[in-house]
Structures are given as structure tokens and as C-alpha cells.
Design a protein around this motif. Structure first.
Motif, PDB file in Angstrom:
ATOM      1  N   ALA A  48      53.019  46.977  46.888  1.00 50.27           N
ATOM      2  CA  ALA A  48      54.219  46.222  46.520  1.00 50.27           C
ATOM      3  C   ALA A  48      53.888  45.003  45.675  1.00 50.27           C
ATOM      4  N   SER A  49      52.765  44.334  45.952  1.00 46.95           N
ATOM      5  CA  SER A  49      52.358  43.180  45.149  1.00 46.95           C
ATOM      6  C   SER A  49      50.861  42.986  45.307  1.00 46.95           C
ATOM      7  N   PHE A  50      50.267  42.286  44.346  1.00 49.04           N
ATOM      8  CA  PHE A  50      48.812  42.146  44.329  1.00 49.04           C
ATOM      9  C   PHE A  50      48.420  40.711  43.986  1.00 49.04           C
ATOM     10  N   ASN A  51      47.533  40.133  44.800  1.00 45.76           N
ATOM     11  CA  ASN A  51      46.850  38.884  44.466  1.00 45.76           C
ATOM     12  C   ASN A  51      47.801  37.715  44.239  1.00 45.76           C
ATOM     13  N   SER A  52      48.836  37.600  45.065  1.00 46.54           N
ATOM     14  CA  SER A  52      49.749  36.464  44.929  1.00 46.54           C
ATOM     15  C   SER A  52      49.019  35.153  45.204  1.00 46.54           C
ATOM     16  N   GLN A  53      49.240  34.182  44.321  1.00 45.99           N
ATOM     17  CA  GLN A  53      48.585  32.877  44.426  1.00 45.99           C
ATOM     18  C   GLN A  53      49.593  31.745  44.590  1.00 45.99           C
ATOM     19  N   ALA A  54      50.818  32.108  44.933  1.00 49.75           N
ATOM     20  CA  ALA A  54      51.903  31.121  44.930  1.00 49.75           C
ATOM     21  C   ALA A  54      51.606  29.924  45.829  1.00 49.75           C
ATOM     22  N   HIS A  55      50.956  30.152  46.969  1.00 54.07           N
ATOM     23  CA  HIS A  55      50.742  29.067  47.932  1.00 54.07           C
ATOM     24  C   HIS A  55      49.857  27.964  47.376  1.00 54.07           C
ATOM     25  N   VAL A  56      48.925  28.310  46.490  1.00 49.94           N
ATOM     26  CA  VAL A  56      48.089  27.251  45.884  1.00 49.94           C
ATOM     27  C   VAL A  56      48.662  26.804  44.550  1.00 49.94           C
ATOM     28  N   GLN A  57      49.328  27.689  43.838  1.00 49.08           N
ATOM     29  CA  GLN A  57      49.917  27.302  42.558  1.00 49.08           C
ATOM     30  C   GLN A  57      51.019  26.268  42.742  1.00 49.08           C
ATOM     31  N   LEU A  58      51.822  26.428  43.795  1.00 50.52           N
ATOM     32  CA  LEU A  58      52.922  25.492  44.032  1.00 50.52           C
ATOM     33  C   LEU A  58      52.422  24.080  44.341  1.00 50.52           C
ATOM     34  N   LEU A  59      51.239  23.977  44.875  1.00 55.58           N
ATOM     35  CA  LEU A  59      50.661  22.667  45.175  1.00 55.58           C
ATOM     36  C   LEU A  59      50.099  21.977  43.937  1.00 55.58           C
ATOM     37  N   LYS A  60      49.981  22.741  42.845  1.00 54.53           N
ATOM     38  CA  LYS A  60      49.361  22.221  41.612  1.00 54.53           C
ATOM     39  C   LYS A  60      47.998  21.619  41.923  1.00 54.53           C
ATOM     40  N   ALA A  61      47.228  22.394  42.680  1.00 54.90           N
ATOM     41  CA  ALA A  61      45.886  21.967  43.098  1.00 54.90           C
ATOM     42  C   ALA A  61      44.883  23.017  42.631  1.00 54.90           C
ATOM     43  N   PRO A  62      44.449  22.937  41.360  1.00 53.38           N
ATOM     44  CA  PRO A  62      43.566  23.977  40.814  1.00 53.38           C
ATOM     45  C   PRO A  62      42.254  24.121  41.570  1.00 53.38           C
ATOM     46  N   GLU A  63      41.847  23.071  42.282  1.00 53.89           N
ATOM     47  CA  GLU A  63      40.586  23.167  43.035  1.00 53.89           C
ATOM     48  C   GLU A  63      40.691  24.160  44.189  1.00 53.89           C
ATOM     49  N   LEU A  64      41.917  24.552  44.554  1.00 54.04           N
ATOM     50  CA  LEU A  64      42.085  25.529  45.626  1.00 54.04           C
ATOM     51  C   LEU A  64      42.079  26.961  45.119  1.00 54.04           C
ATOM     52  N   ILE A  65      41.974  27.150  43.806  1.00 55.52           N
ATOM     53  CA  ILE A  65      41.898  28.488  43.241  1.00 55.52           C
ATOM     54  C   ILE A  65      40.430  28.817  43.012  1.00 55.52           C
ATOM     55  N   THR A  66      39.865  29.595  43.914  1.00 57.54           N
ATOM     56  CA  THR A  66      38.445  29.946  43.856  1.00 57.54           C
ATOM     57  C   THR A  66      38.275  31.459  44.003  1.00 57.54           C
ATOM     58  N   TYR A  67      37.123  31.940  43.588  1.00 57.82           N
ATOM     59  CA  TYR A  67      36.895  33.378  43.532  1.00 57.82           C
ATOM     60  C   TYR A  67      35.738  33.867  44.381  1.00 57.82           C
ATOM     61  N   ARG A  68      35.025  32.980  45.064  1.00 60.28           N
ATOM     62  CA  ARG A  68      33.863  33.419  45.830  1.00 60.28           C
ATOM     63  C   ARG A  68      33.765  32.627  47.121  1.00 60.28           C
TER      64      ARG A  68
END
Length: 236
Positions: A216-236
Motif C-alpha cells: 500500500a505504501s513504501f518508506n514513508s518519512q512523514a514523521h521526520v519530515q514534518l519536524l524539519k529535522a534533516p539530522e533524523l533522516i539517516t540510512y544506516r
């Protein structure tokens, strides 16, 4: 229809002696995810996690955040079928065959924090060899064996589910990749192309009716995007 929420664990401790520990960022990501699920009004009927520490701790922290927001949460059930594949074993077994082409590979892989882009390139090469099946070794779980393990876990979850259940599975990127491969029938290579995009604590959703499952959906990042906190977007 019911929903299965596939949640990748929070950021682990890449480059540390024990990778299987959430970093401070990973702890915060897990709490933010739980707060977001509570804001969405999602009520979970079951919660599953692999037995890896990073998976268990992500589940515990997210559920605690939901509970603080007044949402009743289930206990965490452990199913090792949702563990990540053993990347260390895969590297140990396949690296010798790569060295003639990549003589610096051993040094780079041992010092990944200093060579992040090269580490990722070499790791992707090894993963490609692993899932091709042409380099299988008795020393590590094969791609096909891994997919079968994950499928067994999914089937157990479906067998025990009731119509309309909301089920959270706290797991890892490779496991989510195997499930994408199973559910959408894309190739392993295509699935791993998507794998490299999966962020820590991202939310993917499967819908199910009986044994029928669809993405139905893949890789939603809304919870960190809404905070406008790029340091919370990590890949490892």
C-alpha cells in the motif's frame, strides 16, 4: 482489510564495536515515530519484532511514546524470522572473491566510517553477488534461504491475524527488501535498488485479506519530515 506496518529500526551504531545498539539519533527517531503513530490515531492489535537489540529497542521506544499519548498498545512478540540477514558473515564469505578486482576492499570495509561512499559501493557489490546465488557459501545464509525465512514469518503473522487487524513489524532494511520481493514479485536486484532508499524508522504498509497481501505504501518519512529535522533522516 488488515494492515501490516513494516518499520525499519532506528539508526544503529555504525562503526562502533557493537552495531546492534541504537544511537542517540536512533532513540529519538523511535520516539518520534511513536508520537506520529499516536497522532494518526493508529491502534495496533499486535506488535512483532525480530530478536535483534536494535529492533526490540525501536519497538519498545515507539510503543512507549504511543502509550504516553494515551494510546493502548500491545506487548512486543518476538519472531526471529524478521531478523536482518547476517551482513558480517556475508562479507567474510564473499570478500575473498572480490579482492582480485578490489584490492583495497578489506581496508575500506574495516574502516567504513572513514570511507562511507566507498563502503556503500563495495557493500552493494557484495550484496549483488549474494542475491545472485552464483557465489553461495556454506558459511552464511543464502538469499533464497533468507527470503524463505522471512516468508515463513509473514505467513505465521497472517495465520494468527484477524480480519481488520493492525500489525506492526519492527525489523530491518534487508527484511523489508525480502518482503517487497515476495509481495510485489520484483527481482532481487530491483528490490535492493529500493533497499538503499529505506530510512531508519520509515513506515511501509502492506494490506492483507486472508493470505492475499499487497503493498500500500513504501518508506514513508512523514514523521521526520514534518519536524524539519534533516539530522533524523539517516540510512544506516
Amino acid at each position: 482489510m488488515g494492515s501490516i506496518y513494516l518499520i525499519r529500526h532506528g539508526q544503529a551504531s555504525f562503526g562502533a564495536d557493537d552495531y546492534d545498539v541504537l544511537s542517540p539519533v536512533g532513540i529519538r527517531q523511535s520516539e518520534v515515530l511513536g508520537e506520529h503513530l499516536a497522532q494518526l490515531g493508529i491502534r495496533l492489535d499486535r506488535c512483532l519484532a525480530g530478536d535483534l537489540r536494535r529492533q526490540q529497542d525501536t519497538a519498545r521506544l515507539a510503543l512507549a511514546a504511543m502509550q504516553r499519548a494515551g494510546i493502548e498498545v500491545p506487548s512486543v512478540e518476538t519472531d526471529a524470522a524478521f531478523n536482518e540477514f547476517d551482513a558480517d558473515a556475508m562479507i567474510r564469505n564473499l570478500l575473498p572473491g572480490l579482492l582480485p578486482e578490489e584490492p583495497e576492499a578489506r581496508h575500506i570495509l574495516r574502516n567504513g566510517t572513514e570511507h562511507r561512499s566507498e563502503f556503500q559501493r563495495l557493500f552493494a557489490l557484495l550484496v549483488q553477488r549474494w542475491h545472485s546465488g552464483e557465489y553461495d557459501s556454506n558459511g552464511c545464509e543464502s538469499w533464497q534461504g533468507f527470503v524463505q525465512r522471512v516468508e515463513n514469518g509473514l505467513q505465521r503473522a497472517l495465520q494468527q491475524a484477524s480480519h481488520g487487524d493492525n500489525i506492526a513489524i519492527f525489523t530491518s532494511g534487508g527484511t523489508i527488501t525480502a518482503l517487497l520481493h515476495l509481495v510485489t514479485c520484483i527481482s532481487a536486484s530491483q528490490a535492493f535498488t529500493l533497499n538503499w532508499q529505506i530510512i531508519n524508522t520509515s513506515l511501509s504498509q502492506l494490506k492483507f485479506r486472508g493470505r492475499e497481501v499487497a503493498l500500500a505504501s513504501f518508506n514513508s518519512q512523514a514523521h521526520v519530515q514534518l519536524l524539519k529535522a534533516p539530522e533524523l533522516i539517516t540510512y544506516r
